[in-house]
Design an enzyme around this catalytic site. Structure first.
Site, PDB file in Angstrom:
ATOM      1  N   SER A   1       0.869  -1.175   0.000  1.00 54.11           N
ATOM      2  CA  SER A   1       0.000   0.000   0.000  1.00 54.11           C
ATOM      3  C   SER A   1       0.907   1.227   0.000  1.00 54.11           C
ATOM      4  CB  SER A   1      -0.848  -0.034   1.283  1.00 54.11           C
ATOM      5  OG  SER A   1      -1.385   1.237   1.553  1.00 54.11           O
TER       6      SER A   1
ATOM      7  N   TYR B   1      -2.085  -1.184  10.240  1.00 51.43           N
ATOM      8  CA  TYR B   1      -2.196  -1.450   8.788  1.00 51.43           C
ATOM      9  C   TYR B   1      -0.923  -0.985   8.088  1.00 51.43           C
ATOM     10  CZ  TYR B   1      -3.983  -1.304   3.983  1.00 51.43           C
ATOM     11  OH  TYR B   1      -4.149  -1.488   2.626  1.00 51.43           O
TER      12      TYR B   1
HETATM   13  P1  NDP Z   1     -11.466  -5.673   0.612  1.00 53.63           P
HETATM   14  O1  NDP Z   1     -11.696  -5.305   2.033  1.00 53.63           O
HETATM   15  O2  NDP Z   1     -12.517  -5.402  -0.407  1.00 53.63           O
HETATM   16  O3  NDP Z   1     -11.039  -7.197   0.486  1.00 53.63           O
HETATM   17  C1  NDP Z   1     -10.135  -7.763   1.402  1.00 53.63           C
HETATM   18  C2  NDP Z   1     -10.338  -9.249   1.403  1.00 53.63           C
HETATM   19  O4  NDP Z   1      -9.524  -9.815   2.453  1.00 53.63           O
HETATM   20  C3  NDP Z   1     -11.788  -9.636   1.701  1.00 53.63           C
HETATM   21  O5  NDP Z   1     -12.156 -10.736   0.910  1.00 53.63           O
HETATM   22  C4  NDP Z   1     -11.713  -9.989   3.169  1.00 53.63           C
HETATM   23  O6  NDP Z   1     -12.722 -10.875   3.604  1.00 53.63           O
HETATM   24  C5  NDP Z   1     -10.356 -10.674   3.217  1.00 53.63           C
HETATM   25  N1  NDP Z   1      -9.927 -10.829   4.606  1.00 53.63           N
HETATM   26  C6  NDP Z   1      -9.864  -9.874   5.556  1.00 53.63           C
HETATM   27  N2  NDP Z   1      -9.524 -10.438   6.733  1.00 53.63           N
HETATM   28  C7  NDP Z   1      -9.370 -11.757   6.507  1.00 53.63           C
HETATM   29  C8  NDP Z   1      -9.056 -12.865   7.345  1.00 53.63           C
HETATM   30  N3  NDP Z   1      -8.872 -12.734   8.656  1.00 53.63           N
HETATM   31  N4  NDP Z   1      -8.979 -14.094   6.778  1.00 53.63           N
HETATM   32  C9  NDP Z   1      -9.209 -14.261   5.457  1.00 53.63           C
HETATM   33  N5  NDP Z   1      -9.535 -13.256   4.623  1.00 53.63           N
HETATM   34  C10 NDP Z   1      -9.621 -12.021   5.153  1.00 53.63           C
HETATM   35  O7  NDP Z   1     -10.110  -4.911   0.232  1.00 53.63           O
HETATM   36  P2  NDP Z   1      -9.382  -4.631  -1.164  1.00 53.63           P
HETATM   37  O8  NDP Z   1      -9.889  -5.538  -2.219  1.00 53.63           O
HETATM   38  O9  NDP Z   1      -9.382  -3.185  -1.360  1.00 53.63           O
HETATM   39  O10 NDP Z   1      -7.898  -5.035  -0.757  1.00 53.63           O
HETATM   40  C11 NDP Z   1      -7.112  -6.007  -1.447  1.00 53.63           C
HETATM   41  C12 NDP Z   1      -5.668  -5.737  -1.113  1.00 53.63           C
HETATM   42  O11 NDP Z   1      -5.277  -4.480  -1.689  1.00 53.63           O
HETATM   43  C13 NDP Z   1      -5.384  -5.611   0.376  1.00 53.63           C
HETATM   44  O12 NDP Z   1      -4.143  -6.232   0.662  1.00 53.63           O
HETATM   45  C14 NDP Z   1      -5.281  -4.124   0.612  1.00 53.63           C
HETATM   46  O13 NDP Z   1      -4.482  -3.815   1.727  1.00 53.63           O
HETATM   47  C15 NDP Z   1      -4.650  -3.682  -0.691  1.00 53.63           C
HETATM   48  N6  NDP Z   1      -4.831  -2.280  -1.017  1.00 53.63           N
HETATM   49  C16 NDP Z   1      -6.070  -1.790  -1.347  1.00 53.63           C
HETATM   50  C17 NDP Z   1      -6.229  -0.455  -1.686  1.00 53.63           C
HETATM   51  C18 NDP Z   1      -7.562   0.130  -2.033  1.00 53.63           C
HETATM   52  O14 NDP Z   1      -7.643   1.357  -2.292  1.00 53.63           O
HETATM   53  N7  NDP Z   1      -8.635  -0.670  -2.101  1.00 53.63           N
HETATM   54  C19 NDP Z   1      -5.081   0.471  -1.708  1.00 53.63           C
HETATM   55  C20 NDP Z   1      -3.832  -0.137  -1.334  1.00 53.63           C
HETATM   56  C21 NDP Z   1      -3.732  -1.466  -1.009  1.00 53.63           C
HETATM   57  P3  NDP Z   1     -14.145 -10.268   4.116  1.00 53.63           P
HETATM   58  O15 NDP Z   1     -14.927 -10.009   2.854  1.00 53.63           O
HETATM   59  O16 NDP Z   1     -14.684 -11.342   4.980  1.00 53.63           O
HETATM   60  O17 NDP Z   1     -13.838  -8.984   4.860  1.00 53.63           O
END
Ligand code: NDP
Length: 250
Positions: free
Chosen positions: A157, A170
């Site tokens: 990120s 985070y």
């Molecule tokens: P979302 O919150 O939409 O998706 C995150 C996913 O991770 C969800 O499916 C969530 O499940 C899953 N997750 C969270 N906790 C757990 C756990 N304990 N065990 C298993 N799965 C888990 O986020 P994004 O799609 O935006 O994020 C994807 C990646 O991109 C992440 O690593 C994020 O840090 C990174 N990122 C995103 C940015 C953005 O602007 N969106 C910017 C920079 C980085 P559940 O649906 O149950 O919550």
């Protein structure tokens, strides 16, 4: 480095016969990537904590007549070495190898100052975002070694490269992610397993909407628009890209 500097052309990537594990595949970027990788021919292993959401992605992929995915319900907050080894045995028995591993799942946690932070929440965020990817990678390395051309993608990120007030666990977990990806890339320099770390940039998902509630969601990139970059990095078109920290957006 920027993705636009390394992707030499806009091509449709072919991932036929590849077996690719995506964590956090039930929502956001992980969901779109799972569907995109399946459309490119891969068999996708959908790991996440929300089985209902994972089944929805499974149904969509099956509905499009693509290779049958595998749903792997797993909570990364409580993942231990034994569960990681069970995951490895399951994939080994079913496929004998793993061609792609995308560490995408993350927990945002509560934003706020360190002065008032809750340590058990810190620990949960660090477990999901930093420790679980290490445990999973360690357990799956033997299967990645069985692939002709394996690719591991870690997800960072902007706050994984520049510290910013109130981003707490985070941000710390994403700094750790950059380090883990760099360490692993150096260790696997001669193994034929490529390791890269991506920063998706502002993307319209539930995590972004939670972090920036005042923002207009449509002002950010869609999760779908990032999929070609991930597919490129998973494919043999990116065979010379290793040990890179890549911004997926301009
Ligand atoms: P979302 O919150 O939409 O998706 C995150 C996913 O991770 C969800 O499916 C969530 O499940 C899953 N997750 C969270 N906790 C757990 C756990 N304990 N065990 C298993 N799965 C888990 O986020 P994004 O799609 O935006 O994020 C994807 C990646 O991109 C992440 O690593 C994020 O840090 C990174 N990122 C995103 C940015 C953005 O602007 N969106 C910017 C920079 C980085 P559940 O649906 O149950 O919550």
């Amino acid at each position: 480095m920027k993705y636009s500097d390394i992707a030499p052309f806009n091509t449709s990537v072919e991932l036929s016969d590849k077996v690719i594990l995506i964590t956090g595949a039930g929502a956001g970027i992980g969901e779109q990537l799972a569907i995109g990788a399946a459309r490119a021919g891969a068999t996708v292993l959908l790991l996440g904590r929300n089985e209902v959401a994972l089944n929805g992605v499974y149904d969509q992929i099956i509905g499009e007549g693509l290779a049958e995915p595998v749903v792997i319900p797993m909570d990364l907050a409580t993942l231990d070495e034994q569960q990681a080894n069970q995951l490895s045995h399951m994939i080994g028995n079913a496929f004998g190898r793993l061609d792609g591993l995308v560490h995408n799942a993350s927990l945002l946690g509560k934003l706020g100052p360190i002065a008032t932070t809750n340590l058990s929440e810190w620990s949960q965020v660090m477990n999901v975002n930093a420790l679980a990817p290490v445990a999973i990678t360690k357990a799956l390395l033997p299967l990645l070694n069985e692939s002709q051309a394996a690719s591991i993608i870690f997800t960072s990120s902007g706050v994984g490269r520049q510290a910013r007030a109130f981003w707490g666990a985070y941000s710390a977990s994403k700094f750790a992610t950059e380090a883990i990806a760099g360490i692993l890339a150096a260790e696997l320099e001669t193994d034929g397993i490529r390791v890269n770390c991506v920063n998706p940039g502002a993307t319209n998902t539930k995590m972004r909407r939670a972090a920036f509630p005042g923002e207009s969601p449509d002002s950010n990139a869609s999760a779908e628009s990032l999929v070609p970059a991930y597919l490129f990095l998973l494919s043999e078109y990116a065979k010379n890209i290793h040990g890179a920290s890549i911004d997926l957006q301009k």
